[in-house]
Design a protein around this motif. Sequence first.
Motif, PDB file in Angstrom:
ATOM      1  N   TYR A  43       7.373  14.390  -4.616  1.00 38.46           N
ATOM      2  CA  TYR A  43       8.442  13.572  -4.399  1.00 38.46           C
ATOM      3  C   TYR A  43       8.751  13.340  -2.962  1.00 38.46           C
ATOM      4  CZ  TYR A  43       9.441  13.679  -9.522  1.00 38.46           C
ATOM      5  OH  TYR A  43       9.227  13.572 -10.674  1.00 38.46           O
ATOM      6  N   VAL A  44       8.477  14.400  -2.048  1.00 36.57           N
ATOM      7  CA  VAL A  44       8.716  14.411  -0.706  1.00 36.57           C
ATOM      8  C   VAL A  44       7.593  13.218  -0.235  1.00 36.57           C
ATOM      9  CG1 VAL A  44       8.349  15.336   1.451  1.00 36.57           C
ATOM     10  CG2 VAL A  44       9.115  16.517  -0.586  1.00 36.57           C
ATOM     11  N   LYS A  45       6.341  13.355  -0.423  1.00 42.45           N
ATOM     12  CA  LYS A  45       5.684  12.437  -0.146  1.00 42.45           C
ATOM     13  C   LYS A  45       5.931  10.729  -0.446  1.00 42.45           C
ATOM     14  CE  LYS A  45       0.612  13.742   1.066  1.00 42.45           C
ATOM     15  NZ  LYS A  45      -0.504  13.604   0.454  1.00 42.45           N
ATOM     16  N   ALA A  46       6.182  10.831  -1.851  1.00 32.97           N
ATOM     17  CA  ALA A  46       6.561   9.943  -2.546  1.00 32.97           C
ATOM     18  C   ALA A  46       8.021   9.083  -1.797  1.00 32.97           C
ATOM     19  CB  ALA A  46       6.897   9.916  -3.974  1.00 32.97           C
ATOM     20  N   GLU A  47       9.005   9.639  -1.541  1.00 31.39           N
ATOM     21  CA  GLU A  47      10.001   9.405  -0.597  1.00 31.39           C
ATOM     22  C   GLU A  47       9.554   8.715   0.675  1.00 31.39           C
ATOM     23  OE1 GLU A  47      13.303  12.043  -0.497  1.00 31.39           O
ATOM     24  OE2 GLU A  47      14.069  10.874   1.215  1.00 31.39           O
ATOM     25  N   LYS A  48       8.830   9.331   1.315  1.00 35.03           N
ATOM     26  CA  LYS A  48       8.340   9.101   2.543  1.00 35.03           C
ATOM     27  C   LYS A  48       7.662   7.589   2.396  1.00 35.03           C
ATOM     28  CE  LYS A  48       5.049  10.234   5.954  1.00 35.03           C
ATOM     29  NZ  LYS A  48       3.543  10.606   5.636  1.00 35.03           N
ATOM     30  N   TYR A  49       6.830   7.628   1.488  1.00 31.62           N
ATOM     31  CA  TYR A  49       6.201   6.337   1.542  1.00 31.62           C
ATOM     32  C   TYR A  49       6.814   5.104   1.162  1.00 31.62           C
ATOM     33  CZ  TYR A  49       1.522   8.459   2.144  1.00 31.62           C
ATOM     34  OH  TYR A  49       0.477   9.329   2.582  1.00 31.62           O
ATOM     35  N   LEU A  50       7.761   5.167   0.150  1.00 27.47           N
ATOM     36  CA  LEU A  50       8.449   4.381  -0.387  1.00 27.47           C
ATOM     37  C   LEU A  50       9.626   3.898   0.443  1.00 27.47           C
ATOM     38  CD1 LEU A  50       8.878   5.521  -4.151  1.00 27.47           C
ATOM     39  CD2 LEU A  50       7.726   3.520  -3.431  1.00 27.47           C
ATOM     40  N   ALA A  75       0.829  -1.176  -0.045  1.00 25.73           N
ATOM     41  CA  ALA A  75       0.007  -0.127   0.238  1.00 25.73           C
ATOM     42  C   ALA A  75       0.860   1.021  -0.008  1.00 25.73           C
ATOM     43  CB  ALA A  75      -0.880  -0.102   1.122  1.00 25.73           C
ATOM     44  N   LEU A  76       1.764   1.482   0.893  1.00 29.28           N
ATOM     45  CA  LEU A  76       2.864   2.363   0.800  1.00 29.28           C
ATOM     46  C   LEU A  76       3.488   2.310  -0.363  1.00 29.28           C
ATOM     47  CD1 LEU A  76       4.347   1.549   4.335  1.00 29.28           C
ATOM     48  CD2 LEU A  76       3.042   3.677   3.642  1.00 29.28           C
ATOM     49  N   ASN A  77       4.094   1.424  -0.953  1.00 27.40           N
ATOM     50  CA  ASN A  77       4.634   1.629  -2.073  1.00 27.40           C
ATOM     51  C   ASN A  77       3.608   2.103  -3.170  1.00 27.40           C
ATOM     52  OD1 ASN A  77       6.829   0.168  -4.095  1.00 27.40           O
ATOM     53  ND2 ASN A  77       4.916  -0.079  -5.285  1.00 27.40           N
ATOM     54  N   ASN A  78       2.333   1.765  -3.239  1.00 28.81           N
ATOM     55  CA  ASN A  78       1.774   2.394  -4.345  1.00 28.81           C
ATOM     56  C   ASN A  78       1.378   3.881  -4.091  1.00 28.81           C
ATOM     57  OD1 ASN A  78       1.577  -0.054  -5.564  1.00 28.81           O
ATOM     58  ND2 ASN A  78      -0.056  -0.717  -4.421  1.00 28.81           N
ATOM     59  N   LEU A  79       1.381   4.135  -2.766  1.00 34.34           N
ATOM     60  CA  LEU A  79       0.912   5.571  -2.246  1.00 34.34           C
ATOM     61  C   LEU A  79       2.422   6.245  -2.723  1.00 34.34           C
ATOM     62  CD1 LEU A  79      -0.827   5.339   1.124  1.00 34.34           C
ATOM     63  CD2 LEU A  79      -1.556   6.638  -1.011  1.00 34.34           C
ATOM     64  N   GLY A  80       3.547   5.836  -2.587  1.00 37.10           N
ATOM     65  CA  GLY A  80       4.523   6.421  -2.960  1.00 37.10           C
ATOM     66  C   GLY A  80       4.465   6.576  -4.478  1.00 37.10           C
ATOM     67  N   VAL A  81       4.157   5.741  -5.308  1.00 37.50           N
ATOM     68  CA  VAL A  81       4.149   5.551  -6.903  1.00 37.50           C
ATOM     69  C   VAL A  81       3.195   6.706  -7.202  1.00 37.50           C
ATOM     70  CG1 VAL A  81       3.644   4.301  -8.798  1.00 37.50           C
ATOM     71  CG2 VAL A  81       5.194   3.277  -7.272  1.00 37.50           C
ATOM     72  N   ILE A  82       2.215   6.719  -6.671  1.00 38.84           N
ATOM     73  CA  ILE A  82       0.987   7.608  -7.190  1.00 38.84           C
ATOM     74  C   ILE A  82       1.488   8.997  -6.925  1.00 38.84           C
ATOM     75  CG2 ILE A  82      -0.592   8.226  -5.306  1.00 38.84           C
ATOM     76  CD1 ILE A  82      -2.716   7.266  -7.828  1.00 38.84           C
ATOM     77  N   ASN A  83       2.190   9.217  -5.846  1.00 37.25           N
ATOM     78  CA  ASN A  83       2.742  10.521  -5.644  1.00 37.25           C
ATOM     79  C   ASN A  83       3.987  10.901  -6.491  1.00 37.25           C
ATOM     80  OD1 ASN A  83       1.542  12.055  -3.438  1.00 37.25           O
ATOM     81  ND2 ASN A  83       1.709  10.051  -2.551  1.00 37.25           N
ATOM     82  N   ILE A  84       4.487   9.968  -7.030  1.00 37.17           N
ATOM     83  CA  ILE A  84       5.573  10.316  -7.955  1.00 37.17           C
ATOM     84  C   ILE A  84       5.017  10.807  -9.276  1.00 37.17           C
ATOM     85  CG2 ILE A  84       7.477   9.393  -9.688  1.00 37.17           C
ATOM     86  CD1 ILE A  84       8.169   7.380  -7.465  1.00 37.17           C
ATOM     87  N   ARG A  85       3.700  10.314  -9.479  1.00 35.02           N
ATOM     88  CA  ARG A  85       2.918  10.253 -10.667  1.00 35.02           C
ATOM     89  C   ARG A  85       2.561  11.938 -10.642  1.00 35.02           C
ATOM     90  NH1 ARG A  85       0.219   7.835 -14.451  1.00 35.02           N
ATOM     91  NH2 ARG A  85       0.860   5.607 -14.894  1.00 35.02           N
ATOM     92  N   ILE A  86       2.217  12.323  -9.413  1.00 35.51           N
ATOM     93  CA  ILE A  86       1.704  13.695  -9.324  1.00 35.51           C
ATOM     94  C   ILE A  86       2.790  14.698  -8.910  1.00 35.51           C
ATOM     95  CG2 ILE A  86      -0.711  13.057  -9.260  1.00 35.51           C
ATOM     96  CD1 ILE A  86      -0.612  13.386  -6.377  1.00 35.51           C
ATOM     97  N   ASN A  87       4.001  14.025  -8.983  1.00 30.05           N
ATOM     98  CA  ASN A  87       5.374  14.976  -8.716  1.00 30.05           C
ATOM     99  C   ASN A  87       5.473  15.361  -7.476  1.00 30.05           C
ATOM    100  OD1 ASN A  87       6.236  14.616 -11.592  1.00 30.05           O
ATOM    101  ND2 ASN A  87       5.135  16.333 -12.053  1.00 30.05           N
TER     102      ASN A  87
END
Lengths: 851, 189
Positions: free
Chosen positions: A705-712, A691-703
């Motif tokens: 990156y901070v959130k993305a990094e955190k999640y990933l 779930a975290l992985n995906n939240l990370g990825v989707i945040n990459i998609r919407i650019n």
Amino acid sequence: MKNFSDKLKATFNHLLTLDPESRTKYLSDLNKSEPELENEIRTLLKAYESTEDFLELPSIAADTLHEEEIQNNSFIGKSIGPFKIIKEAGSGGMGIVYTGQRDDKEFEQQVAIKILRNGLTTEYLVKRFQKERQTLANLQHPNIAKLFDGGTTDDDLPYLIMEFIDGIPITEYCDEHNLNIKQRLKLFQSVCDAVQYAHQNLVVHRDIKPGNILVNKEGRPKLLDFGVAKLIDEESDLTKTRMWHLTPEYASPEQIKGENISTRSDIYSLGVLLYQLLSGYQPYLIKTASPFAISKIITEEKIKMPSEIHLNNEDSIDFEVKERSKKVSQQLKGDLDNIVLKAMHKDQTKRYISVQGFNNDIIRYLKGLPVAARKDTIAYRLSKFVKRHKVGVALFIISNIIIFSSIAAIIYQGKIAAEERDKTKIENKKFEKVNSFLQQMLSSVDPSEIGRDVKVYDILEKAANDVETELSDQPEIEASIRSTLGNTYVNLGEYDKGKSFLDKALSINENTFGMESEQTAQSLHDMGLYYDWVGDYKAADSLYDKSIKIFRKLLKQPTKSFAEVLNDHALIKMYYSDYDEAEKLFTEAIKIALSLYSEKNRNTAVFMNNLALNYLDAGNLDEAEKYFKKSLSTIIELLGENRPEVGSAYNNLAYLYMTKNELKLAEEYLHKSYQLKVNLKGKDHSDVGLALNNLGVINIRINNYVKAEKYLSEAIGQYKKSLALDHPYIALSQYWLGKVFLETNRLDKAEDLLRKSLETRIKKLPKDNKDIWRSKTELGICLFKNRKHKESETILVPTLEYYKTNFSEDNEQIKRLYDYTIKLYKTTGNSRKAEKYADQLAAFSQEKNIK
Amino acid sequence: MNHDISHNVTLLLNQVSNGNELALDSILPLVYNELRKISSKYLRDEYRHHTLQTTELVHEAYIKLIGSNSLSWESRAHFYGIAARSMRQILVDYARKRKSQKRGSGLTNITLDKAAQNFINIDENILDLNDALEKLEGIEERSSKIVELRFFSGLSIDETAEILKVSPATIKRDWNFAKAWLYREISQN
């Protein structure tokens, strides 16, 4: 001699028919030719005249007999060795048993002296006596009547000097002392000890019955009368000695049929004895004398269970239990019934193999452990387990729920992650099996009530140990338990442990049921799942394939297990991008599930989910959405909303919407899924990782990156807690996080992660798997950015070529590769190559109509 | 227990008919014991002055051991053969013991005196007869068997004929011969 006597008789008789005159003439003629014969005849004829009353109706004067009997036997008062014969203790078949007392005043010793009857000194019986002597001489056991000495009297009568046993038959003893079931069992166990000992000394008793087991005043049973015993390795075993048993009620079918008799015949007789001790009845009431009928009864008739026969006791033999009948029946029902029946199985091979095994089952029964005799189900074993640990069950329940849910979650994972998806392991079979395993332990507890305590390992450890120590004669059960344990361990990340159980289970199944059997197919499936879990998809693929082949061969009707392995195999196919094949398999699995259950069934939901994923991968988004929604609604309807499966379904929909580029919807669902998981398992749980992985990825998609990094980062942290370090899930998140670092210019970190990711992927995935090439792409780019141009070149260029050849439709990626390749060559000053690729790119763009 | 025995003996007898000779040896003790038991029944005081016919004993044993079970003729043959053998043995036993206890028992009257209600005195008579019979067994087996059956089991000519599966005439002839032979043998000693 014979001829002579024949002639003599004939002549004699002939002469009797003649009148006296002719007779005399005949004789005088005969005297001339055969004087010897004549003499004989003459004397015989003379004797004959006096025999009118000779040998007619003899009678015996009673008083004469009387005198004889008072004296009884001349042995009384006589000495045999150091013993003096005191009185008659009883008479058995072959001999009379006397009590004897030691004569020489050295010490007090009372013995039993068995002397073969005077009238029975046939060769065979003498031999039997001697045989008994030989047999007993070698047996020294507290529960076997000891033999002290043997010999022959002055009149050549063989005798045995044995331990004197002042006791009564075991059945009578139990009744007279009002022993309860437990006490009877303990007594019986002593008898088993004795028989086991005899067997170990290669002696089969062959005549085990209450009359031959006396219990003395100290309550110790003693086994007697090894008169018909046989040495196991005796040659005469091979010849058919159809020794009819004198008590057919205790005779085993093979004895009745005159077949080969072994230690298992003793086990049978012990079973009959136990039957009688427990229920008060004999299993067979033989009211006929016809050997044919008796044979039929013993070899064919089904006996009533000890617990049943107790219920209708109008004419009980021993037990006075009219009132207690019901209670006793209750106690006997189940395990004891089955133990007795197993010992008395008409098929030798289905009985206990040894008295030891028989005894062990009784021990287990007394301890409250599962017995081998019970027609086993995992439920039974576990219900025993729960019963034993009544105190700690509450704790176990709580911890079980955790596992239950987590396993459910782990195996019912939605497929998430951006373009890169990871293969969802909808390992339904595991779920089912572990489900029932645990569910039964939990009885009626609702799994959505959870806590955080994980004590399930204790349970597993115990169960695992049980399997080791209680190796039963039932390979089915052992294999089944081992499979379940193996699967559970694998689910919990204890891969090595799990594998060893699964290995063993597979080999047991192969050996017991054959290479082409359902059980073996199942084990192959289990093994496949293991490899699936550790990420070795190649191995998993081949194992699933084997399993399916066997199922197809064997099954006339499709079964749940078959549907499950189809599902799992399909997932592999999906992973290998063989979408058509996967679709076929999923569809078949769904069909089977629908036919077995209905639309509203978990399995159906799961298979549908997977089919949807397949459609998704294949690009058929509409079908994908349709099936995702179907699957989700089924789950919610069946199980309610607060379920891990629902969380996974959310994931899948999120992913779908991501692919459709409906990002808002995607994130919505992802968040729903994540929330649910946190609610169910707590933040620290491993399957929250995806779930975290995906939240990370989707945040990459919407650019973001901070959130993305955190999640990933969190995702990787989670994974590492429960997955093997080289698991594709981790590689996935490493890839994405690497990408984040790449985008945010933290190149060293990026390089590190991307390398790791690639390494894992190369190790675990087939060479043509896209993930490998994606990783290579990013790594190549990263290396370039990090000024490691040489290395970058070695990666970028071949990757580009590969994409062009194999993933030619992936325009975006190819363009990206081109871009960086050109940049690379420009930077390293290789203008020629830079141009070359620029041209190619131009052509490519034109061809594909991109800019 | 009674119930057991009658099954067993019948079974065993049938076994013998089926060719299992070892069963014979298993039957022997059963029959023997039974006969002894039966004999000893008559040892109570009230029977003191009665005489026992061995046929009665055997008959009683038959009922005890076989009961109402049906036997093939073969089995019956075996039974009587065994019973006869047992009875003989029992009598010989008695005689031996009695002989060993009494000294100078003297009675040598072998001929049966009908008037004296067919008493025989068990001492040397039986022993002599036993010895003679053993001898005859060596020479003329069937004859000695007939004597055993008739004398110890108390079977008639016809019954014996049925048991041995020969004609009554044959039985009669053998019987005559045996008697003569035995008598001669005994009187010569």
